[in-house]
Structures are given as structure tokens and as C-alpha cells.
Write a protein that holds these residues in place. Structure first.
Motif, PDB file in Angstrom:
ATOM      1  N   MET A  67       1.134  -1.198   0.299  1.00 23.19           N
ATOM      2  CA  MET A  67      -0.132  -0.262  -0.022  1.00 23.19           C
ATOM      3  C   MET A  67       1.125   0.906  -0.105  1.00 23.19           C
ATOM      4  N   ARG A  68       0.482   2.261  -0.809  1.00 25.56           N
ATOM      5  CA  ARG A  68       1.238   3.097  -0.840  1.00 25.56           C
ATOM      6  C   ARG A  68       0.453   4.014  -0.112  1.00 25.56           C
ATOM      7  N   LYS A  69       1.913   5.470   0.510  1.00 29.40           N
ATOM      8  CA  LYS A  69       1.654   6.357   1.370  1.00 29.40           C
ATOM      9  C   LYS A  69       0.247   7.819   0.787  1.00 29.40           C
ATOM     10  N   GLY A  70      -0.438   8.180   0.751  1.00 29.67           N
ATOM     11  CA  GLY A  70      -1.284   8.565   0.670  1.00 29.67           C
ATOM     12  C   GLY A  70      -2.191   8.104  -0.618  1.00 29.67           C
ATOM     13  N   ARG A  71      -2.374   7.200  -0.883  1.00 35.01           N
ATOM     14  CA  ARG A  71      -3.910   6.475  -1.693  1.00 35.01           C
ATOM     15  C   ARG A  71      -4.147   5.531  -0.737  1.00 35.01           C
ATOM     16  N   VAL A  72      -3.232   4.358  -0.377  1.00 36.08           N
ATOM     17  CA  VAL A  72      -4.548   3.414   0.392  1.00 36.08           C
ATOM     18  C   VAL A  72      -3.726   3.457   1.960  1.00 36.08           C
ATOM     19  N   TYR A  73      -4.854   3.522   2.851  1.00 32.18           N
ATOM     20  CA  TYR A  73      -3.992   3.147   3.854  1.00 32.18           C
ATOM     21  C   TYR A  73      -4.652   1.891   4.971  1.00 32.18           C
ATOM     22  N   GLY A  74      -4.358   1.308   5.280  1.00 33.34           N
ATOM     23  CA  GLY A  74      -4.689   0.180   6.271  1.00 33.34           C
ATOM     24  C   GLY A  74      -4.832   0.236   7.293  1.00 33.34           C
ATOM     25  N   THR A  75      -4.983  -1.289   7.863  1.00 31.09           N
ATOM     26  CA  THR A  75      -4.831  -1.419   9.777  1.00 31.09           C
ATOM     27  C   THR A  75      -4.006  -2.686   9.600  1.00 31.09           C
ATOM     28  N   VAL A  76      -2.793  -1.782  10.585  1.00 24.03           N
ATOM     29  CA  VAL A  76      -2.047  -3.204  10.613  1.00 24.03           C
ATOM     30  C   VAL A  76      -1.914  -3.224  12.578  1.00 24.03           C
ATOM     31  N   LEU A  77      -2.272  -4.692  12.818  1.00 18.71           N
ATOM     32  CA  LEU A  77      -2.616  -5.327  14.057  1.00 18.71           C
ATOM     33  C   LEU A  77      -1.340  -6.292  14.470  1.00 18.71           C
ATOM     34  N   VAL A  78      -0.799  -5.386  15.601  1.00 17.27           N
ATOM     35  CA  VAL A  78       0.224  -6.262  16.359  1.00 17.27           C
ATOM     36  C   VAL A  78      -0.271  -7.008  18.113  1.00 17.27           C
ATOM     37  N   ASP A  79       0.390  -7.698  18.162  1.00 15.70           N
ATOM     38  CA  ASP A  79      -0.008  -8.435  19.407  1.00 15.70           C
ATOM     39  C   ASP A  79       1.230  -7.406  20.338  1.00 15.70           C
ATOM     40  N   VAL A  80       1.040  -6.891  21.057  1.00 15.02           N
ATOM     41  CA  VAL A  80       1.662  -6.371  21.973  1.00 15.02           C
ATOM     42  C   VAL A  80       2.294  -6.989  22.722  1.00 15.02           C
ATOM     43  N   GLU A  81       2.285  -8.040  23.099  1.00 11.60           N
ATOM     44  CA  GLU A  81       3.173  -9.007  24.075  1.00 11.60           C
ATOM     45  C   GLU A  81       4.413  -9.356  23.245  1.00 11.60           C
ATOM     46  N   THR A  82       4.153  -9.677  21.671  1.00 12.52           N
ATOM     47  CA  THR A  82       5.015 -10.783  21.584  1.00 12.52           C
ATOM     48  C   THR A  82       5.622  -9.330  20.098  1.00 12.52           C
ATOM     49  N   ARG A  83       5.438  -8.202  19.839  1.00  9.51           N
ATOM     50  CA  ARG A  83       5.076  -7.159  19.044  1.00  9.51           C
ATOM     51  C   ARG A  83       5.833  -7.556  17.837  1.00  9.51           C
ATOM     52  N   ARG A  84       4.838  -8.831  17.449  1.00  6.76           N
ATOM     53  CA  ARG A  84       4.584  -9.276  15.957  1.00  6.76           C
ATOM     54  C   ARG A  84       3.545  -9.015  15.986  1.00  6.76           C
ATOM     55  N   PRO A  85       3.320  -8.372  14.618  1.00  3.20           N
ATOM     56  CA  PRO A  85       2.213  -7.838  13.323  1.00  3.20           C
ATOM     57  C   PRO A  85       1.258  -9.242  13.564  1.00  3.20           C
ATOM     58  N   ILE A  86       0.248  -9.623  13.330  1.00  5.08           N
ATOM     59  CA  ILE A  86      -0.584 -11.105  12.929  1.00  5.08           C
ATOM     60  C   ILE A  86      -1.774 -10.718  12.285  1.00  5.08           C
ATOM     61  N   ASP A  87      -1.797  -9.311  11.547  1.00 10.70           N
ATOM     62  CA  ASP A  87      -2.649  -9.238  10.525  1.00 10.70           C
ATOM     63  C   ASP A  87      -2.675  -7.586   9.927  1.00 10.70           C
ATOM     64  N   LEU A  88      -2.731  -7.514   8.696  1.00  5.05           N
ATOM     65  CA  LEU A  88      -3.115  -6.520   8.452  1.00  5.05           C
ATOM     66  C   LEU A  88      -4.623  -5.954   7.648  1.00  5.05           C
TER      67      LEU A  88
END
Length: 95
Positions: free
Chosen positions: A1-22
Motif C-alpha cells: 500500500m502506497r502512502k497517500g493512496r490507500v491506508y490499511g490497519t496493521v494489527l500487532v500483538d503487543v506482548e510478542t511485538r509481532r504483526p498478526i494481521d493487516l
């Protein structure tokens, strides 16, 4: 996704600090649907965007919503700066 074009939502597990979904967008309905599919989520750590709050409220009504650490420190810093600025005239210049 390109900045200024489409924004997504990154979901992160705050305990492991790893992304879990976009998620493909930044819509309350998308966040709500994602959370509704995962009823075991107890805490939602989020920024202050209104769509996150609404999505969490609808999709995870029993989950506790908390502000993320970055926002807490930023809000604290801004509040402290406003308070000091209001009292700046009261401060004496050291001699």
C-alpha cells in the motif's frame, strides 16, 4: 500500500511485538468484524483514532480499551508543555 493512496490497519500483538494481521482499510466495520471473529481478545491497545474506538466497542464489547504507550507519553508531554507555558511569566530569570 502506497502512502497517500490507500491506508490499511496493521494489527500487532503487543506482548510478542509481532504483526498478526493487516486489514485492507481504516474502517470501524472492518476492525469490528475482525474482533468479532476473535471473542477471546480481552484488551485492545489502540491509538486515538475514532474508528478504532468504535470498531473495538462494536466488535469486542467486553474487551478493555487502552491507549498505546507512545500516545500516553506524547499526551503527557503535550499536557506538561501546555502547563509550563501557562506559568512561564511566573518564572524568574536566574541571577
Amino acid at each position: 500500500m502506497r502512502k497517500g493512496r490507500v491506508y490499511g490497519t496493521v494489527l500487532v500483538d503487543v506482548e510478542t511485538r509481532r504483526p498478526i494481521d493487516l486489514l485492507p482499510d481504516r474502517e470501524a466495520g472492518t476492525v469490528a468484524a475482525w474482533l468479532a471473529e476473535r471473542p477471546g481478545i480481552e484488551v485492545v491497545c489502540r491509538d486515538r483514532a475514532p474508528f478504532f474506538a468504535e470498531g473495538a466497542r462494536i466488535g469486542g464489547p467486553t474487551a478493555v480499551q487502552v491507549a498505546d504507550r507512545f500516545r500516553l507519553w506524547r499526551n503527557f508531554g503535550e499536557a506538561a508543555e501546555r502547563r509550563v507555558s501557562r506559568h512561564r511569566p511566573c518564572l524568574r530569570v536566574p541571577s
